[in-house]
Design an enzyme around this catalytic site. Structure first.
Site, PDB file in Angstrom:
ATOM      1  N   GLU A 114      37.844   6.972 -13.264  1.00 25.49           N
ATOM      2  CA  GLU A 114      37.471   7.937 -13.063  1.00 25.49           C
ATOM      3  C   GLU A 114      37.718   8.561 -14.598  1.00 25.49           C
ATOM      4  O   GLU A 114      38.087   8.186 -15.370  1.00 25.49           O
ATOM      5  CB  GLU A 114      38.391   8.642 -11.803  1.00 25.49           C
ATOM      6  CG  GLU A 114      38.173   8.298 -10.552  1.00 25.49           C
ATOM      7  CD  GLU A 114      39.108   9.030  -9.518  1.00 25.49           C
ATOM      8  OE1 GLU A 114      38.701  10.104  -8.802  1.00 25.49           O
ATOM      9  OE2 GLU A 114      40.463   8.529  -9.636  1.00 25.49           O
ATOM     10  N   HIS A 230      36.877  20.944  -9.062  1.00 24.97           N
ATOM     11  CA  HIS A 230      36.284  19.705  -8.948  1.00 24.97           C
ATOM     12  C   HIS A 230      34.870  19.744  -9.192  1.00 24.97           C
ATOM     13  O   HIS A 230      34.241  20.585  -8.533  1.00 24.97           O
ATOM     14  CB  HIS A 230      36.639  18.851  -7.549  1.00 24.97           C
ATOM     15  CG  HIS A 230      36.389  17.530  -7.561  1.00 24.97           C
ATOM     16  ND1 HIS A 230      35.123  16.853  -7.594  1.00 24.97           N
ATOM     17  CD2 HIS A 230      37.260  16.398  -7.421  1.00 24.97           C
ATOM     18  CE1 HIS A 230      35.333  15.706  -7.643  1.00 24.97           C
ATOM     19  NE2 HIS A 230      36.269  15.366  -7.472  1.00 24.97           N
ATOM     20  N   ARG A 276      37.384  16.181 -15.809  1.00 22.69           N
ATOM     21  CA  ARG A 276      36.611  16.995 -14.710  1.00 22.69           C
ATOM     22  C   ARG A 276      36.557  18.551 -15.207  1.00 22.69           C
ATOM     23  O   ARG A 276      35.504  19.255 -14.747  1.00 22.69           O
ATOM     24  CB  ARG A 276      37.081  16.981 -13.376  1.00 22.69           C
ATOM     25  CG  ARG A 276      38.332  17.067 -13.152  1.00 22.69           C
ATOM     26  CD  ARG A 276      38.991  17.095 -11.841  1.00 22.69           C
ATOM     27  NE  ARG A 276      38.876  15.694 -11.146  1.00 22.69           N
ATOM     28  CZ  ARG A 276      39.669  15.124 -10.012  1.00 22.69           C
ATOM     29  NH1 ARG A 276      40.725  16.008  -9.753  1.00 22.69           N
ATOM     30  NH2 ARG A 276      39.590  14.068  -9.945  1.00 22.69           N
ATOM     31  N   HIS A 337      39.932  23.018  -6.868  1.00 26.91           N
ATOM     32  CA  HIS A 337      40.387  21.606  -6.359  1.00 26.91           C
ATOM     33  C   HIS A 337      42.065  21.358  -6.292  1.00 26.91           C
ATOM     34  O   HIS A 337      42.691  20.759  -5.471  1.00 26.91           O
ATOM     35  CB  HIS A 337      39.614  20.532  -7.028  1.00 26.91           C
ATOM     36  CG  HIS A 337      40.110  19.085  -6.586  1.00 26.91           C
ATOM     37  ND1 HIS A 337      39.712  18.738  -5.231  1.00 26.91           N
ATOM     38  CD2 HIS A 337      40.506  18.242  -7.338  1.00 26.91           C
ATOM     39  CE1 HIS A 337      40.201  17.727  -5.236  1.00 26.91           C
ATOM     40  NE2 HIS A 337      40.775  17.212  -6.180  1.00 26.91           N
ATOM     41  N   ARG A 372      44.594  18.248 -15.104  1.00 30.11           N
ATOM     42  CA  ARG A 372      45.160  16.900 -14.482  1.00 30.11           C
ATOM     43  C   ARG A 372      44.062  15.844 -14.492  1.00 30.11           C
ATOM     44  O   ARG A 372      42.905  16.183 -14.085  1.00 30.11           O
ATOM     45  CB  ARG A 372      45.583  17.140 -13.123  1.00 30.11           C
ATOM     46  CG  ARG A 372      45.799  15.933 -12.135  1.00 30.11           C
ATOM     47  CD  ARG A 372      46.095  16.167 -10.788  1.00 30.11           C
ATOM     48  NE  ARG A 372      45.290  16.454  -9.900  1.00 30.11           N
ATOM     49  CZ  ARG A 372      44.388  15.873  -9.269  1.00 30.11           C
ATOM     50  NH1 ARG A 372      44.463  14.453  -9.411  1.00 30.11           N
ATOM     51  NH2 ARG A 372      43.313  16.239  -8.510  1.00 30.11           N
TER      52      ARG A 372
HETATM   53  P1  FAD Z   1      49.522  18.533   0.785  1.00 29.52           P
HETATM   54  O1  FAD Z   1      49.106  17.038   1.031  1.00 29.52           O
HETATM   55  O2  FAD Z   1      48.717  19.882   0.558  1.00 29.52           O
HETATM   56  O3  FAD Z   1      50.730  19.037   1.951  1.00 29.52           O
HETATM   57  C1  FAD Z   1      51.363  20.289   2.219  1.00 29.52           C
HETATM   58  C2  FAD Z   1      52.381  20.319   3.234  1.00 29.52           C
HETATM   59  O4  FAD Z   1      52.852  21.577   3.299  1.00 29.52           O
HETATM   60  C3  FAD Z   1      51.098  20.603   4.561  1.00 29.52           C
HETATM   61  O5  FAD Z   1      52.233  19.920   5.607  1.00 29.52           O
HETATM   62  C4  FAD Z   1      51.271  22.037   5.081  1.00 29.52           C
HETATM   63  O6  FAD Z   1      51.197  22.115   6.402  1.00 29.52           O
HETATM   64  C5  FAD Z   1      52.814  22.419   4.590  1.00 29.52           C
HETATM   65  N1  FAD Z   1      52.708  23.629   4.155  1.00 29.52           N
HETATM   66  C6  FAD Z   1      52.462  24.671   3.206  1.00 29.52           C
HETATM   67  N2  FAD Z   1      52.668  25.943   3.499  1.00 29.52           N
HETATM   68  C7  FAD Z   1      53.891  25.717   4.440  1.00 29.52           C
HETATM   69  C8  FAD Z   1      54.751  26.713   4.844  1.00 29.52           C
HETATM   70  N3  FAD Z   1      54.625  28.114   4.416  1.00 29.52           N
HETATM   71  N4  FAD Z   1      55.459  26.400   5.865  1.00 29.52           N
HETATM   72  C9  FAD Z   1      55.600  25.042   6.247  1.00 29.52           C
HETATM   73  N5  FAD Z   1      54.536  24.065   5.790  1.00 29.52           N
HETATM   74  C10 FAD Z   1      53.764  24.248   4.849  1.00 29.52           C
HETATM   75  N6  FAD Z   1      44.631  13.212  -5.772  1.00 29.52           N
HETATM   76  C11 FAD Z   1      44.789  12.090  -6.123  1.00 29.52           C
HETATM   77  O7  FAD Z   1      45.741  11.603  -6.786  1.00 29.52           O
HETATM   78  N7  FAD Z   1      44.076  11.187  -5.719  1.00 29.52           N
HETATM   79  C12 FAD Z   1      42.777  11.555  -5.048  1.00 29.52           C
HETATM   80  O8  FAD Z   1      42.102  10.758  -4.722  1.00 29.52           O
HETATM   81  C13 FAD Z   1      42.749  12.888  -4.427  1.00 29.52           C
HETATM   82  N8  FAD Z   1      41.635  13.297  -3.701  1.00 29.52           N
HETATM   83  C14 FAD Z   1      41.738  14.359  -3.201  1.00 29.52           C
HETATM   84  C15 FAD Z   1      40.723  14.867  -2.515  1.00 29.52           C
HETATM   85  C16 FAD Z   1      40.815  16.155  -1.902  1.00 29.52           C
HETATM   86  C17 FAD Z   1      39.657  16.565  -0.817  1.00 29.52           C
HETATM   87  C18 FAD Z   1      41.843  17.184  -2.121  1.00 29.52           C
HETATM   88  C19 FAD Z   1      41.980  18.613  -1.579  1.00 29.52           C
HETATM   89  C20 FAD Z   1      42.708  16.526  -3.215  1.00 29.52           C
HETATM   90  C21 FAD Z   1      42.576  15.456  -3.698  1.00 29.52           C
HETATM   91  N9  FAD Z   1      43.758  15.001  -4.572  1.00 29.52           N
HETATM   92  C22 FAD Z   1      43.587  13.726  -4.730  1.00 29.52           C
HETATM   93  C23 FAD Z   1      45.012  15.860  -4.760  1.00 29.52           C
HETATM   94  C24 FAD Z   1      46.057  15.531  -3.775  1.00 29.52           C
HETATM   95  O9  FAD Z   1      45.573  14.894  -2.716  1.00 29.52           O
HETATM   96  C25 FAD Z   1      47.125  16.797  -3.821  1.00 29.52           C
HETATM   97  O10 FAD Z   1      47.288  17.201  -4.854  1.00 29.52           O
HETATM   98  C26 FAD Z   1      48.181  16.009  -2.769  1.00 29.52           C
HETATM   99  O11 FAD Z   1      47.953  15.240  -1.829  1.00 29.52           O
HETATM  100  C27 FAD Z   1      49.239  17.207  -2.637  1.00 29.52           C
HETATM  101  O12 FAD Z   1      50.266  16.585  -1.796  1.00 29.52           O
HETATM  102  P2  FAD Z   1      51.532  17.479  -1.312  1.00 29.52           P
HETATM  103  O13 FAD Z   1      52.128  16.522  -0.567  1.00 29.52           O
HETATM  104  O14 FAD Z   1      51.959  18.133  -2.439  1.00 29.52           O
HETATM  105  O15 FAD Z   1      50.673  18.582  -0.347  1.00 29.52           O
HETATM  106  C1  SIN Z   2      38.254  12.478  -6.166  1.00 22.33           C
HETATM  107  O1  SIN Z   2      38.363  11.472  -5.370  1.00 22.33           O
HETATM  108  O2  SIN Z   2      37.375  12.619  -6.758  1.00 22.33           O
HETATM  109  C2  SIN Z   2      39.521  13.449  -6.351  1.00 22.33           C
HETATM  110  C3  SIN Z   2      40.531  12.512  -7.220  1.00 22.33           C
HETATM  111  C4  SIN Z   2      41.518  13.354  -7.582  1.00 22.33           C
HETATM  112  O3  SIN Z   2      41.569  14.551  -7.263  1.00 22.33           O
HETATM  113  O4  SIN Z   2      42.442  13.096  -8.241  1.00 22.33           O
END
Ligand code: FAD
Ligand code: SIN
Length: 523
Positions: A114, A230, A276, A337, A372
């Site tokens: 990527e 994104h 990006r 994103h 990032r």
């Molecule tokens: P999240 O997975 O967002 O989880 C947050 C949690 O906190 C949830 O359970 C939510 O309910 C909870 N929460 C929030 N506020 C509260 C509250 N006040 N009280 C209780 N619970 C709460 N990154 C990569 O490295 N590779 C990828 O391929 C990639 N693809 C992506 C595709 C998409 C569509 C998106 C949106 C993001 C992508 N990213 C990717 C980024 C990555 O997915 C996220 O940065 C990462 O998953 C965040 O994980 P997290 O556990 O920090 O938060």
């Molecule tokens: C994507 O699949 O384009 C998202 C990857 C990322 O946010 O790291």
């Protein structure tokens, strides 16, 4: 009735960070995981592209480190980056142990690339990487008897005594009750804040709750000006927040104008494989210059069978909306994103407040700098969740009584007959951020945004004091706080660097202050 629950560790959030943190904590600790929606809902579940890790003998750690530093415009913390990169192969093993089966070509991982990566180092599960991670981690967590799961429970504020954190007030959305979750250690794993923008790739959970709660509790919040857009989200009236993965470009997809002309070569010699921030700005520029509604991403020159096997989710979703990606171009636009800034932490995920940790997208560990690199986010979640758990496991077992806290007092509030105020302000904040604090910024627009957001915050605070809680109101209070921090951070950075591009300071300073730190002046 207001209740009190007690645990050794409270984890707020059940994304990849929260679940991996829980898995890595010792089994003699009692752990609560709360999630404000269903347990699987959150950005992690929707991740398509994959996770970066040096898994190929032709690749090496120094190259992954250099790419991360360069993509972050030299603002990243090299010690944290090295730690993350060197732990990456172990993070992949941890996932495999939990049941994740990465895509393979024969015996080898089917690694892809990527923007910003100079080698093939993205491990993936077709284009369902997040779904596979989340379902497997959750199944693993469910087997552990020391972990209690609370879904549809939203944390409102952290419980603080003598500048230490002891858990959170938590609103049970199904029973409309607030309980005190008292804990010895608290881990914020609430994900990012991209919902502050009108258009986003993120699910509804990304409202910046953890950042706002940590700010109110007195934590340092770092570099929030770096909001990542994104380049390629699906442009379709019925597609809410659907991402078209950067791995399509990694596999050769081309960006074109409506007339079929490619344009990325004009902006960067890496063309479609530029990081990006560059691709998003190029698309924004083409759309604004020519008045286009969108640009197009074309993978249709590839074999159809291959496309369907490699990108099943994207093929299916587009087809349901009438777009056959095997034969047609995909209409795309940039959307908010990822939140590169967040709650400042050290390499053990400790925040600046005692007994309070932050992991995942909510944290600022320093690995992303000013931008990032793709697929480094899930990696950061997993590596720092494990470091956090290790730190808690080794911090000794405390037996002293936990402090007591007053029950939540709802006796002085009334039911609102004006919920339209909440929905109106939600929309207004997101429009302000999109129009005034977007991909290209200026002092004038940032100042205008700051004035109105300050007024909105006063209106929200008055409403919050007066009316019965709802989840929308809790999130609105966090949304406006986080939006204000983003604007204040953007006003403080007097240069253009990475994701922060401003017309008033178009140059990158030679030596920039590494961090824009925002702190609650009342704490
Ligand atoms: P999240 O997975 O967002 O989880 C947050 C949690 O906190 C949830 O359970 C939510 O309910 C909870 N929460 C929030 N506020 C509260 C509250 N006040 N009280 C209780 N619970 C709460 N990154 C990569 O490295 N590779 C990828 O391929 C990639 N693809 C992506 C595709 C998409 C569509 C998106 C949106 C993001 C992508 N990213 C990717 C980024 C990555 O997915 C996220 O940065 C990462 O998953 C965040 O994980 P997290 O556990 O920090 O938060
Ligand atoms: C994507 O699949 O384009 C998202 C990857 C990322 O946010 O790291």
């Amino acid at each position: 009735m207001s209740k009190t629950e007690q645990f050794d560790v409270l984890i707020i959030g059940s994304g990849a960070a929260g679940l991996m943190g829980a898995i890595q904590l010792s089994e003699d600790l009692s752990i609560a995981i709360i999630a404000k929606d269903q347990l699987l809902e959150g950005s992690s579940y929707y991740a398509q592209g994959g996770i970066s890790a040096v898994l190929d003998s032709a690749d090496n750690f120094n190259s992954h480190i250099e790419d991360t530093v360069k993509t972050g415009f030299d603002l990243g913390n090299e010690q944290s980056i090295r730690f993350m990169v060197e732990q990456a192969p172990n993070a992949i093993k941890d996932l495999e142990k939990a049941g994740v089966e990465f895509s393979h070509q024969g015996e080898e991982y089917d690694l892809t690339t990527e923007g910003g990566h100079s080698a093939k180092r993205i491990a993936h599960v077709a284009d369902k990487t997040g779904q596979s991670i989340q379902t497997n981690l959750l199944a693993y967590v469910r087997q552990k008897s020391n972990i209690t799961l609370f879904e549809h429970h939203i944390a409102i504020d952290l419980l603080m005594k003598d500048k230490q954190c002891f858990g959170a007030y938590v609103y049970d959305k199904q029973n409309n009750q607030v309980s005190s979750f008292i804990s010895r250690k608290t881990i914020i794993a609430t994900g990012g804040a991209s919902k502050v923008y009108l258009y986003t790739s993120n699910p509804d959970t990304s409202t910046g709750d953890g950042i706002a709660m940590a700010y109110r509790a007195g934590c340092k919040i770092i570099n929030m000006e770096f909001a990542q857009f994104h380049p390629t989200c699906l442009f379709h009236p019925h597609a809410k927040s659907f991402l078209i993965s950067e791995t399509l470009r990694g596999e050769g997809a081309k960006l074109t104008l409506p007339n079929g002309e490619p344009f990325m070569h004009k902006y960067d010699e890496r063309a479609e494989m530029a990081p990006r921030d560059i691709v998003a700005r190029a698309i924004d520029h083409e759309m604004k210059t020519h008045g286009f509604d969108c640009v197009y991403l074309d993978l249709s020159f590839k074999d159809s069978h291959w496309i369907v096997g490699r990108f099943p989710t994207i093929t299916e979703r587009c087809l349901a909306l009438g777009i056959d990606i095997c034969n047609e171009r995909i209409p795309v636009v940039p959307a908010a994103h990822y939140t590169c800034g967040g709650v400042g932490t050290d390499i053990n995920a400790q925040s600046s407040v005692k007994n309070l940790y932050a992991i995942g997208e909510v944290a600022h560990t320093g690995v992303h700098g000013a931008n990032r690199m793709a697929s480094n986010s899930l990696l950061e979640c997993l590596v720092f969740a494990k470091a956090c758990a290790k730190h808690i496991n080794n911090s000794g077992r405390q037996t002293a009584d936990l402090p007591t806290f007053d029950h939540w007092d709802a006796s002085r509030v009334e039911h609102s007959q004006e919920k339209v105020v909440v929905s109106h302000l939600w929309h207004e904040i997101r429009r302000i951020m999109w129009n005034f604090v977007g991909i290209v910024r200026s002092n004038r627009r940032l100042q205008a945004a700051h004035i109105r957001l300050t007024q909105i915050q006063t209106e929200v605070d008055e409403y919050y004091q007066r009316y019965v809680l709802t989840d929308d109101l809790i999130e609105l209070r966090n949304l406006v706080q986080t939006a204000k921090i983003i604007v204040e951070s953007a006003l403080s950075r007097k240069e253009s660097r990475g994701l922060h591009f401003t017309l008033d300071y178009p140059e990158q300073l030679e030596s920039a202050d590494n961090s824009v730190i925002t702190k609650n002046p009342n704490k």
